[in-house]
Design a protein around this motif. Structure first.
Motif, short mmCIF file in Angstrom:
data_model
loop_
_atom_site.label_atom_id
_atom_site.label_comp_id
_atom_site.label_asym_id
_atom_site.label_seq_id
_atom_site.Cartn_x
_atom_site.Cartn_y
_atom_site.Cartn_z
N LEU A 361 0.85 -1.04 0.01
CA LEU A 361 0.05 0.13 0.07
C LEU A 361 0.86 1.04 0.09
CD1 LEU A 361 -2.86 -0.93 2.24
CD2 LEU A 361 -3.25 -0.42 0.25
N SER A 362 1.90 1.35 0.69
CA SER A 362 2.77 2.24 0.72
C SER A 362 3.30 3.12 -0.73
CB SER A 362 4.30 2.22 1.50
OG SER A 362 4.76 3.22 1.60
N GLY A 363 2.71 4.16 -0.92
CA GLY A 363 3.06 4.69 -2.21
C GLY A 363 1.91 4.34 -3.35
N MET A 364 1.05 3.39 -3.10
CA MET A 364 -0.18 3.06 -3.99
C MET A 364 -0.88 3.95 -4.63
SD MET A 364 -2.75 -0.10 -3.87
CE MET A 364 -1.60 -1.68 -3.75
N GLU A 365 -1.06 3.96 -5.93
CA GLU A 365 -1.97 4.73 -6.53
C GLU A 365 -3.25 4.05 -6.76
OE1 GLU A 365 -0.39 6.48 -10.19
OE2 GLU A 365 1.41 6.93 -9.11
N LEU A 366 -4.54 4.75 -6.50
CA LEU A 366 -5.61 4.00 -6.64
C LEU A 366 -6.57 4.83 -8.07
CD1 LEU A 366 -7.27 3.49 -3.18
CD2 LEU A 366 -6.10 1.93 -4.75
N GLU A 367 -7.44 4.28 -8.66
CA GLU A 367 -8.19 4.68 -9.61
C GLU A 367 -9.60 5.16 -9.04
OE1 GLU A 367 -8.56 2.55 -13.30
OE2 GLU A 367 -6.47 2.74 -13.71
N SER A 368 -9.49 6.42 -8.21
CA SER A 368 -10.67 6.69 -7.34
C SER A 368 -11.60 7.49 -8.06
CB SER A 368 -10.20 7.43 -6.11
OG SER A 368 -11.31 8.03 -5.41
N GLY A 371 -10.99 11.14 -8.56
CA GLY A 371 -9.78 11.69 -9.29
C GLY A 371 -8.38 10.96 -8.81
N ASP A 372 -7.40 11.72 -9.01
CA ASP A 372 -5.83 11.06 -8.81
C ASP A 372 -5.79 10.83 -7.06
OD1 ASP A 372 -5.40 10.91 -11.45
OD2 ASP A 372 -4.27 13.05 -11.31
N PHE A 373 -5.40 9.63 -6.76
CA PHE A 373 -5.30 9.38 -5.41
C PHE A 373 -3.80 8.42 -5.18
CE2 PHE A 373 -5.54 6.68 -1.82
CZ PHE A 373 -6.36 7.48 -0.86
N GLN A 374 -3.14 8.84 -4.23
CA GLN A 374 -2.14 8.14 -3.97
C GLN A 374 -1.68 8.06 -2.35
OE1 GLN A 374 1.49 9.62 -5.46
NE2 GLN A 374 2.64 7.49 -5.25
N PHE A 375 -1.28 6.97 -1.77
CA PHE A 375 -0.77 7.13 -0.52
C PHE A 375 0.69 7.62 -0.41
CE2 PHE A 375 -4.00 3.35 -0.01
CZ PHE A 375 -4.82 3.92 0.71
N ASN A 376 0.62 8.65 0.49
CA ASN A 376 1.88 9.12 0.79
C ASN A 376 2.84 8.03 1.53
OD1 ASN A 376 4.30 10.46 1.94
ND2 ASN A 376 3.15 12.61 1.88
N PRO A 377 4.04 7.66 0.52
CA PRO A 377 4.93 6.55 1.19
C PRO A 377 5.56 7.01 2.62
CG PRO A 377 6.00 7.69 -0.83
CD PRO A 377 4.76 8.29 -0.73
N ASP A 378 5.54 8.42 2.73
CA ASP A 378 6.29 8.51 4.01
C ASP A 378 5.10 8.81 5.48
OD1 ASP A 378 8.93 8.97 2.95
OD2 ASP A 378 8.40 10.86 2.44
N THR A 379 4.11 9.06 4.93
CA THR A 379 3.09 9.30 6.23
C THR A 379 1.98 8.36 5.87
OG1 THR A 379 1.86 10.88 4.84
CG2 THR A 379 3.68 11.53 6.37
N HIS A 380 1.63 7.86 4.81
CA HIS A 380 0.44 7.25 4.63
C HIS A 380 -0.91 7.98 4.66
CE1 HIS A 380 2.52 3.34 5.86
NE2 HIS A 380 3.05 3.75 4.78
N ALA A 382 -3.39 10.62 2.51
CA ALA A 382 -4.01 10.59 1.16
C ALA A 382 -3.35 11.69 0.57
CB ALA A 382 -5.54 10.72 0.89
N ILE A 383 -2.74 11.52 -0.70
CA ILE A 383 -2.46 12.71 -1.61
C ILE A 383 -3.31 12.63 -2.81
CG2 ILE A 383 -0.87 13.55 -3.23
CD1 ILE A 383 1.44 11.90 -1.68
N GLN A 384 -4.23 13.77 -3.04
CA GLN A 384 -5.44 13.85 -3.63
C GLN A 384 -5.68 15.30 -4.32
OE1 GLN A 384 -8.64 12.51 -1.29
NE2 GLN A 384 -7.71 13.53 0.61
N ASP A 385 -6.48 15.19 -5.28
CA ASP A 385 -7.13 16.27 -5.66
C ASP A 385 -8.06 17.02 -4.72
OD1 ASP A 385 -5.38 16.02 -8.14
OD2 ASP A 385 -7.30 15.52 -9.51
N MET A 386 -8.39 18.17 -4.55
CA MET A 386 -9.35 19.11 -3.78
C MET A 386 -10.15 19.83 -4.89
SD MET A 386 -8.61 17.48 -0.82
CE MET A 386 -10.03 18.51 0.20
N GLY A 413 -0.15 18.05 1.73
CA GLY A 413 -0.18 18.42 3.18
C GLY A 413 1.07 18.05 3.60
N PRO A 414 1.08 18.70 5.29
CA PRO A 414 2.04 18.75 5.98
C PRO A 414 2.61 17.13 6.29
CG PRO A 414 0.76 20.31 6.95
CD PRO A 414 -0.08 19.56 5.63
N SER A 415 3.71 16.69 6.90
CA SER A 415 4.22 15.61 7.14
C SER A 415 3.72 15.55 8.93
CB SER A 415 5.48 15.17 6.99
OG SER A 415 6.46 16.01 7.78
#
Length: 420
Positions: A361-368, A371-380, A382-386, A413-415
């Motif tokens: 899961l770490s760093g994984m991208e999903l077809e949500s 929109g674009d979605f990925q788990f941040n590998p450092d914090t887990h 969500a990296i996502q469009d707003m 977002g912040p870590s």
């Protein structure tokens, strides 16, 4: 696939941010899902019979009280994903167990322990309440036996204070739904604002994150008004907002508080002089139908809307409506993506070993659908469009709908000092 509901009845606590034991059914999975949704009980009854072999997903969510709608929507989204996989992932049957957290911290810990130890869950999905999520952290870390798909609780402290390998945010955090709107408001609406917010942890966090970002952009905060949860008459507080002389307002309210706040704001005509902006939960699918056309012209920020004009989202919206005879909402999307994350991790790891799932899961991208979605590998996180959403008048069933006005891409977002 089987669902085992082992909860017992009790009262929920709306300030803290259950279930009878459900009957066994021999209906097909599709008949069960469609039938319970039509009956208005969502996923609160036991489903198809089945053994305990295979994979186990534990729902730690509220199914009674104020937040029952949110819990049921998350389950509906996850169950829809399983329905699309015919109840199996990587050739293994998926069993689900749902326990009612009652949005209570002590109950949340009890439920989590039961799902991990007694039920042997491979994944925990939930909770809704951030207070419950923070209470769950110790047992998740101590057991280290399952991944945690955080399908709604958005308090940043889960990452700052927990920073758990097993925690993956399939929803949002309170910085994402507030701070990115600040620069947009400064550039497009006003260079000064008043802040109004529900006076509890999440509301305070949202207010603080927006305020910091707005001032960093060059804006001025001229007034802050914290309002107790469950307030029915907002007029005394709105007087301070009106007298502030600000050109715009930023707010955080959700649920019935959002409905009552907007009602009083529009009744007093304040919105005609001051542009209302907000965290998107003020106008999400659970509250928007209660707002009248007077709410048109108000703005919010959220990571999902059923009106996102992508093929992926419209396919999701149509499938959800067909299965549940209901409109897709942000909570259902979070549940669906929790299902996608679990399925993809099991397939990539080739099994359910929790450490292997974390690596997958770490760093994984999903077809949500969002929109674009990925788990941040450092914090887990969500990296996502707003999405900046404008409330506009509608000719449809509801007086108003959200329309995507702008997209803020790949919001990270912040870590908060977390580095996994």
């Amino acid at each position: 696939m089987s669902r085992r509901d082992t909860d017992t009845p009790s009262k929920g606590d709306s300030t803290n941010d259950a279930n009878d034991r459900g009957p066994t059914s021999t209906l097909s999975r599709r008949q069960y899902l469609a039938g319970t949704a039509a009956a208005g009980v969502g996923a609160t009854l036991a489903g198809c019979t089945g053994g305990s072999s295979g994979l186990t997903v534990g729902y730690a969510l509220p199914f009674t009280g104020t937040y029952a709608y949110l819990g049921e929507s998350i389950v509906n989204g996850f169950e829809m994903y399983l329905e699309q996989q015919d109840g199996e992932i990587n050739g293994e049957e998926v069993n689900t167990v749902q326990l009612d957290t009652e949005a209570d911290t002590n109950r949340g810990v009890e439920v989590t322990r039961q799902l991990l130890i007694e039920e042997g869950a491979d994944a925990i999905v939930g909770p809704v309440s951030s207070a419950v999520a923070i209470a769950m952290m110790d047992i998740i870390e101590t057991e280290s036996s399952a991944i945690w798909l955080n399908a709604n609780a958005g308090d940043y402290r889960v990452t700052q204070e927990g920073c758990l390998d097993y925690h993956f945010r399939t929803s949002f955090n309170d910085w994402q739904t507030s701070a990115p709107l600040a620069e947009w408001v400064y550039d497009n609406v006003a260079d000064n604002v008043s802040l109004s917010y529900a006076d509890y942890a999440f509301g305070q966090n949202s207010k603080n994150f927006f305020s910091e970002a707005f001032q960093e952009a060059g804006g001025e905060v001229v007034e802050e008004v914290g309002i107790p949860l469950g307030t029915s008459d907002y007029a005394p507080y709105l007087g301070d907002i009106e007298d502030s002389g600000a050109d715009a307002i930023y707010s955080f309210f959700a649920g019935s508080d959002a409905i009552n706040y907007v009602d009083d704001l529009t009744d007093l005509g304040i919105h005609e002089e001051m542009t209302q902006t907000a965290s998107g939960f003020m106008f999400s699918e659970d509250t928007l139908p209660s707002h009248g056309s007077e709410a048109a012209g108000m703005y919010s920020l959220l990571h999902y809307s059923s009106t996102i004009e992508s093929e992926r989202n419209q396919t999701f919206v149509e499938a959800y409506n067909e299965l549940y005879d209901a409109s897709a909402n942000v909570y259902a999307c979070q549940g669906y993506d929790s299902g996608q994350a679990f399925g993809a991790a099991i397939e990539e790891a080739g099994g359910s070993d929790p450490d292997d799932l974390v690596s997958a899961l770490s760093g994984m991208e999903l077809e949500s659908p969002r929109g674009d979605f990925q788990f941040n590998p450092d914090t887990h996180e969500a990296i996502q469009d707003m999405y900046v959403l404008e409330v506009v008048e509608s000719d449809g069933e509801n007086a108003v709908v959200n329309e995507v006005t702008d997209t803020i891409e790949s919001v990270e977002g912040p870590s908060w000092g977390c580095s996994l």
